[in-house]
Write an enzyme that holds these catalytic residues in place. Structure first.
Site, PDB file in Angstrom:
ATOM      1  N   ASP A  94       0.851  -1.189   0.000  1.00 25.22           N
ATOM      2  CA  ASP A  94       0.000   0.000   0.000  1.00 25.22           C
ATOM      3  C   ASP A  94       0.896   1.251   0.000  1.00 25.22           C
ATOM      4  OD1 ASP A  94      -2.411   1.394   0.209  1.00 25.22           O
ATOM      5  OD2 ASP A  94      -2.472   1.295   2.405  1.00 25.22           O
ATOM      6  N   ASN A 276     -10.318   0.542  -0.332  1.00 28.01           N
ATOM      7  CA  ASN A 276      -9.342   0.424   0.769  1.00 28.01           C
ATOM      8  C   ASN A 276      -9.949   0.809   2.109  1.00 28.01           C
ATOM      9  OD1 ASN A 276      -7.543  -0.039  -1.294  1.00 28.01           O
ATOM     10  ND2 ASN A 276      -6.075   1.518  -0.658  1.00 28.01           N
TER      11      ASN A 276
HETATM   12  O1  G3H Z   1      -2.715   4.958   3.620  1.00 31.33           O
HETATM   13  C1  G3H Z   1      -3.063   4.923   4.756  1.00 31.33           C
HETATM   14  C2  G3H Z   1      -3.185   3.649   5.496  1.00 31.33           C
HETATM   15  O2  G3H Z   1      -4.272   3.729   6.363  1.00 31.33           O
HETATM   16  C3  G3H Z   1      -1.916   3.238   6.195  1.00 31.33           C
HETATM   17  O3  G3H Z   1      -1.547   4.076   7.212  1.00 31.33           O
HETATM   18  O4  G3H Z   1       0.969   4.163   7.235  1.00 31.33           O
HETATM   19  O5  G3H Z   1      -0.394   4.614   9.304  1.00 31.33           O
HETATM   20  O6  G3H Z   1      -0.196   2.310   8.383  1.00 31.33           O
HETATM   21  P1  G3H Z   1      -0.203   3.795   8.068  1.00 31.33           P
HETATM   22  P1  13P Z   2      -9.075   4.778   5.510  1.00 32.56           P
HETATM   23  O1  13P Z   2      -8.197   5.595   6.377  1.00 32.56           O
HETATM   24  O2  13P Z   2     -10.305   5.506   5.102  1.00 32.56           O
HETATM   25  O3  13P Z   2      -9.398   3.451   6.119  1.00 32.56           O
HETATM   26  O4  13P Z   2      -8.262   4.470   4.143  1.00 32.56           O
HETATM   27  C1  13P Z   2      -7.300   3.465   4.084  1.00 32.56           C
HETATM   28  C2  13P Z   2      -6.483   3.497   2.842  1.00 32.56           C
HETATM   29  O5  13P Z   2      -6.782   4.147   1.865  1.00 32.56           O
HETATM   30  C3  13P Z   2      -5.268   2.667   2.827  1.00 32.56           C
HETATM   31  O6  13P Z   2      -4.513   2.855   1.672  1.00 32.56           O
HETATM   32 ZN    ZN Z   3      -4.529   4.842   0.920  1.00 31.28          ZN
END
Ligand code: G3H
Ligand code: 13P
Ligand code: ZN
Length: 331
Positions: A94, A276
């Site tokens: 991701d 997502n």
């Molecule tokens: O892109 C956003 C996702 O919710 C991941 O967030 O880098 O805090 O795990 P994070």
């Molecule tokens: P949310 O913060 O809305 O759950 O989105 C998650 C996301 O886009 C991870 O790439």
């Molecule tokens: Zn995202």
């Protein structure tokens, strides 16, 4: 030498998205950072018989280590198959931010990567995404690109304002880069505070109602790249019941607002093939852990609070798959 993701039991997103497009539903992409979240995703998707994309963010890699998470995911596939869950599972990076990171994930057995060049200039985004696609396709790994900027935090990058995807750019971007799917910006954003209260109206119950997503932009994009798989990030609904449980038990989440389920349902029926969801899972876990701490203060065994959190997250995932994304029961 790249590890063959097929031998680990993963698939790329090609067939998943073709089926989602034809069937008018979206494949869920759930983030995980630990064992309990992963178990809930597999159990929830198993019980609802949904294909699933397991997502690992940069935050997750910093917290839990990319190699450990990859092995956990491999173990999760083995667990799924043992329990009779045979549906398709992809392992996805991701918000990848460099070619090197994408290569390292591909080498370790990821079946799909996102290269997020959305903060670069258009030409830089095209150049970086093209390089990732050239490398990934040698191993039949799928690539998600992004055009337009989501407001909020995208891993370490904070954008104050969303910049909607420009439909005039999508055809050129998809043709020149060769990406397999495209994340777009139509009003969603990451986290639990997707809209400021001043952007929202209030319904009769006093609940904040956010402005609608820009479905007009989505429609224009669909017309420019017919049949092409679109991805929606930032798609948590920020479910009020869990926000309330958190606040009732000592939390302080004020004016948290997400994307209403009805709008996600509408998006899932369109060219949006991947949705997502991360924040909703975080809220569920936090709500249940706070509840156990408040109601059973004598407990100190992590299994006694992580277990209920995992079970509630499983329920939430089943509900999303069945009544929001429409991915339940799709082979
Ligand atoms: O892109 C956003 C996702 O919710 C991941 O967030 O880098 O805090 O795990 P994070
Ligand atoms: P949310 O913060 O809305 O759950 O989105 C998650 C996301 O886009 C991870 O790439
Ligand atoms: Zn995202």
């Amino acid at each position: 030498m790249a590890v063959d993701y097929q031998k680990l039991g993963f698939v790329n997103t090609k067939e998943m998205f073709a089926k989602a497009f034809a069937g008018g539903y979206a494949v869920p992409a759930y983030n995980f950072n630990n064992m309990e979240q992963l178990q809930a995703i597999i159990n929830g998707c198993g019980k609802s018989n949904s294909p699933v994309i397991l997502q690992i963010s940069s935050g997750a890699r910093k917290y839990a280590d990319q190699t450990l998470l990859r092995y956990l995911a491999e173990g999760a596939v083995a667990m799924a198959r043992k329990s009779g869950y045979q549906n398709q599972i992809a392992l996805h990076l991701d918000h990848g931010d460099s070619l090197e990171l994408c290569i390292s994930c591909i080498e370790s057995g990821f079946s799909s990567v996102m290269i997020d060049g959305s903060h670069l200039t258009y030409e830089e985004n095209v150049a970086l995404t093209t390089k990732v696609v050239e490398y990934a396709h040698r191993f039949e790994v799928s690539v998600e690109g992004e055009l337009g900027v989501l407001a909020g935090i995208e891993d370490d990058v904070v954008a104050a304002k969303s910049i909607y995807t420009d439909p005039d750019q999508v055809e050129d971007f998809v043709r020149r880069t060769g990406v397999d799917s495209l994340a777009i910006s139509i009003g969603t954003s990451h986290g639990a505070y997707k809209f400021k209260p001043s952007q929202c109206s209030r319904n009769e119950q006093g609940v904040l109602v956010p402005p609608p997503l820009r479905f007009d932009i989505l429609t224009e994009i669909e017309q420019r790249i017919p049949g092409f798989a679109i991805v929606l990030h930032g798609s948590s609904s920020v479910l009020p019941e869990y926000v309330e449980t958190i606040n009732r038990h000592g939390g302080k989440l004020e004016a948290a607002v997400g994307i209403p389920a009805e709008q996600l349902r509408q998006a899932a029926k369109s060219a949006v093939c991947k949705i997502n969801i991360d924040s909703d899972g975080r809220l569920v876990m936090t709500a249940m852990i706070r509840k156990v701490f408040a109601e059973q203060p004598q407990e100190f065994d992590p299994r006694k609070y992580l277990g209920p959190a995992r079970d509630e997250l499983t329920k939430m995932i089943i509900e999303k798959n069945e009544s929001v994304l429409g991915s339940a029961g799709r082979e």
